[in-house]
Design a protein around this motif. Structure first.
Motif, PDB file in Angstrom:
ATOM      1  N   GLU A 133     -12.185   6.118   7.973  1.00  0.00           N
ATOM      2  CA  GLU A 133     -12.306   6.475   6.557  1.00  0.00           C
ATOM      3  C   GLU A 133     -12.967   5.363   5.752  1.00  0.00           C
ATOM      4  O   GLU A 133     -13.784   5.630   4.858  1.00  0.00           O
ATOM      5  CB  GLU A 133     -10.921   6.766   5.986  1.00  0.00           C
ATOM      6  CG  GLU A 133     -10.938   7.132   4.502  1.00  0.00           C
ATOM      7  CD  GLU A 133      -9.543   7.413   3.957  1.00  0.00           C
ATOM      8  OE1 GLU A 133      -9.421   7.623   2.724  1.00  0.00           O
ATOM      9  OE2 GLU A 133      -8.569   7.422   4.748  1.00  0.00           O
ATOM     10  N   TYR A 134     -12.652   4.124   6.082  1.00  0.00           N
ATOM     11  CA  TYR A 134     -13.150   3.005   5.279  1.00  0.00           C
ATOM     12  C   TYR A 134     -14.284   2.237   5.953  1.00  0.00           C
ATOM     13  O   TYR A 134     -14.690   1.179   5.464  1.00  0.00           O
ATOM     14  CB  TYR A 134     -11.996   2.050   4.953  1.00  0.00           C
ATOM     15  CG  TYR A 134     -11.010   2.636   3.968  1.00  0.00           C
ATOM     16  CD1 TYR A 134     -11.329   2.745   2.618  1.00  0.00           C
ATOM     17  CD2 TYR A 134      -9.769   3.110   4.394  1.00  0.00           C
ATOM     18  CE1 TYR A 134     -10.428   3.293   1.710  1.00  0.00           C
ATOM     19  CE2 TYR A 134      -8.867   3.661   3.495  1.00  0.00           C
ATOM     20  CZ  TYR A 134      -9.198   3.748   2.151  1.00  0.00           C
ATOM     21  OH  TYR A 134      -8.308   4.290   1.258  1.00  0.00           O
ATOM     22  N   PHE A 158      -7.792   5.506   9.612  1.00  0.00           N
ATOM     23  CA  PHE A 158      -7.967   4.582   8.488  1.00  0.00           C
ATOM     24  C   PHE A 158      -9.271   3.809   8.642  1.00  0.00           C
ATOM     25  O   PHE A 158     -10.051   3.670   7.677  1.00  0.00           O
ATOM     26  CB  PHE A 158      -6.774   3.623   8.445  1.00  0.00           C
ATOM     27  CG  PHE A 158      -6.747   2.704   7.260  1.00  0.00           C
ATOM     28  CD1 PHE A 158      -6.137   3.102   6.069  1.00  0.00           C
ATOM     29  CD2 PHE A 158      -7.309   1.440   7.314  1.00  0.00           C
ATOM     30  CE1 PHE A 158      -6.099   2.253   4.969  1.00  0.00           C
ATOM     31  CE2 PHE A 158      -7.280   0.589   6.225  1.00  0.00           C
ATOM     32  CZ  PHE A 158      -6.669   0.994   5.046  1.00  0.00           C
ATOM     33  N   CYS A 159      -9.525   3.311   9.853  1.00  0.00           N
ATOM     34  CA  CYS A 159     -10.769   2.569  10.101  1.00  0.00           C
ATOM     35  C   CYS A 159     -11.988   3.458   9.887  1.00  0.00           C
ATOM     36  O   CYS A 159     -12.986   3.029   9.294  1.00  0.00           O
ATOM     37  CB  CYS A 159     -10.765   2.006  11.513  1.00  0.00           C
ATOM     38  SG  CYS A 159      -9.620   0.634  11.783  1.00  0.00           S
ATOM     39  N   TYR A 219       0.842  -1.202   0.000  1.00  0.00           N
ATOM     40  CA  TYR A 219       0.000   0.000   0.000  1.00  0.00           C
ATOM     41  C   TYR A 219       0.879   1.254   0.000  1.00  0.00           C
ATOM     42  O   TYR A 219       0.648   2.199  -0.775  1.00  0.00           O
ATOM     43  CB  TYR A 219      -0.898  -0.046   1.230  1.00  0.00           C
ATOM     44  CG  TYR A 219      -1.731   1.179   1.502  1.00  0.00           C
ATOM     45  CD1 TYR A 219      -2.929   1.409   0.830  1.00  0.00           C
ATOM     46  CD2 TYR A 219      -1.338   2.097   2.476  1.00  0.00           C
ATOM     47  CE1 TYR A 219      -3.702   2.529   1.108  1.00  0.00           C
ATOM     48  CE2 TYR A 219      -2.105   3.209   2.764  1.00  0.00           C
ATOM     49  CZ  TYR A 219      -3.287   3.421   2.083  1.00  0.00           C
ATOM     50  OH  TYR A 219      -4.045   4.536   2.369  1.00  0.00           O
ATOM     51  N   ALA A 262      -7.020  -1.363  -1.473  1.00  0.00           N
ATOM     52  CA  ALA A 262      -6.535  -0.028  -1.829  1.00  0.00           C
ATOM     53  C   ALA A 262      -5.262  -0.096  -2.671  1.00  0.00           C
ATOM     54  O   ALA A 262      -5.001   0.797  -3.475  1.00  0.00           O
ATOM     55  CB  ALA A 262      -6.282   0.783  -0.563  1.00  0.00           C
ATOM     56  N   GLN A 320      -8.702  -4.214   3.482  1.00  0.00           N
ATOM     57  CA  GLN A 320      -8.823  -2.881   2.894  1.00  0.00           C
ATOM     58  C   GLN A 320      -7.493  -2.396   2.339  1.00  0.00           C
ATOM     59  O   GLN A 320      -7.439  -1.756   1.286  1.00  0.00           O
ATOM     60  CB  GLN A 320      -9.352  -1.894   3.930  1.00  0.00           C
ATOM     61  CG  GLN A 320      -9.601  -0.488   3.392  1.00  0.00           C
ATOM     62  CD  GLN A 320     -10.570  -0.482   2.224  1.00  0.00           C
ATOM     63  OE1 GLN A 320     -11.696  -0.968   2.353  1.00  0.00           O
ATOM     64  NE2 GLN A 320     -10.145   0.057   1.090  1.00  0.00           N
TER      65      GLN A 320
END
Length: 400
Positions: A85-86, A82-83, A24, A163, A159
């Protein structure tokens, strides 16, 4: 001029959360970089990533200035973003670290100091304040760490893979069995006979990181010694509101038997840390003679055992006796009974051990020609996966 003969620019071995975070980071830092991830299992995140406690660690335990301290503190904050956002399930629960004996009070105070040095907000509690947070937990004193939480690390890994897939190819079911490193780059062969040529190689093989390093022709001066973490589940999870930990022994990288309320509402109790008889030995019946022989032939294994046999004997006793395990839990939760503890899935920790028996207590990342090896990335590596991935990606890009 040889670029056309390469199958990718960077080849990552290992589809756990560190390998996926590295892929990533590579696709974000250098768009257009061709990345391939090889994972030996049918899917990603099948071992340490998918079998951990789900705790977002604050970083309070780790030596100030160490990679663990820096990456855990930074990684916890990034992981929560991050959690969010997704849409990945997560919760900031906070946790208590509880002293149940007077001999633990100096170590508890040292943790307060360490937390402050690492920039982590901590609050000191007395017995009555402990009961406000956790009515059924007993202790002489505690500290409350507000930045600790829980999440679904399997979903985080999925994720990261999704991504990265615009620029990275993730190939599962491909176990690397040979590595040929040349001045122009690296070629690997998998068990299926596939050959992949890359300009640079990143070893994120977790439980097999030392083996992959040796395949590449490097001697990492350590070996992975697998430790199984054995868990139970609390039949009445409502008795524990959040996360409750004992004061750890600073001589060991293990945190002791603790209570973890997961993102699904269940409460796991453990782990009990015992030597595993295979790299992926999730119970006593899982034995791989070749891997066990490799562990036993490493001088560091015997020196570690000789140095810490009393601690290890206690862990083995709790593994073989549910009564002994329950007694350890009662230090924090006095009213718990054996009947309330139900067996739960185990995990295996990849612990790097040096030749002299030293347990490596920090992340260990080493470079070799055309290669970056991530040789020690146990807990809190999942929490710290985003900054670890960036650090590894920077090193890999310098090799191109």
């Amino acid at each position: 001029m040889f670029r056309g003969g390469f199958d990718c620019d960077v080849l990552v071995i290992g589809g756990g959360i560190v390998g996926l975070s590295t892929a990533y980071a590579l696709t974000r830092a250098a768009p257009g970089t061709r990345v391939t991830v090889l994972e030996k299992e049918p899917g990603t995140a099948r071992h340490q990533t998918g079998r951990n406690s789900g705790v977002i660690h604050s970083g309070i335990y780790y030596r100030p200035g160490s990679l663990k301290a820096r990456f855990a503190v930074q990684g916890a904050a990034e992981l929560v973003k991050f959690c969010a956002e997704y849409g990945i399930p997560h919760q900031i629960t906070g946790k208590l670290i509880v002293a149940t004996g007077r001999d633990e009070l100096p170590r508890l105070h040292a943790l307060v100091q360490r937390g402050r040095e690492n920039g982590i907000p901590v609050r000191e509690l007395g017995p009555a304040q402990i009961a406000e947070y956790e009515p059924e937990v007993r202790g002489l004193a505690a500290i409350q760490v507000g930045t600790t939480g829980v999440c679904d690390f399997g979903a985080v890994a999925a994720q990261l893979a999704a991504a990265a897939e615009s620029s990275a190819e993730i190939r599962c079911g491909e176990e690397v069995v040979a590595v040929d490193r040349r001045p122009w780059g690296v070629a690997v062969r998998t068990a299926s006979g596939t050959v992949i040529r890359a300009r640079a190689l990143v070893n994120c093989a977790g439980l097999h990181s030392d083996r992959v390093a040796r395949l590449a022709g490097d001697d990492p001066q350590m070996r992975i010694v697998p430790f199984r973490g054995e868990y139970y589940e609390l039949a009445e999870p409502e008795r524990v509101r959040g996360l409750v930990y004992p004061v750890p022994d600073p001589a060991f990288p293990f945190l002791g038997v603790h209570l973890t309320r997961g993102i699904d509402g269940s409460v796991h109790v453990g782990p009990n840390a015992v030597p595993a008889l295979a790299r992926e030995g999730y119970d006593w019946s899982a034995i791989r003679p070749g891997e066990l022989a490799g562990t036993l032939s490493w001088p560091g294994s015997w020196r570690m055992a000789g140095r810490h046999w009393r601690y290890g004997a206690g862990e083995l006793r709790r593994s073989l006796s549910k009564q002994a395990f329950t007694a350890a839990v009662r230090r924090l939760l006095p009213s718990v009974t054996e009947a309330e503890l139900r067996p739960a899935a185990s995990g295996v920790r990849a612990q790097a051990v040096l030749r002299d028996g030293t347990l490596v207590d920090d992340f260990l990342i080493e470079e070799a020609p055309r290669t970056v090896h991530v040789l020690n990335a146990p807990s809190p590596a999942a929490t710290a996966s985003l900054p670890i991935g960036r650090a590894v990606a920077r090193r890999a890009l310098r090799l191109l």
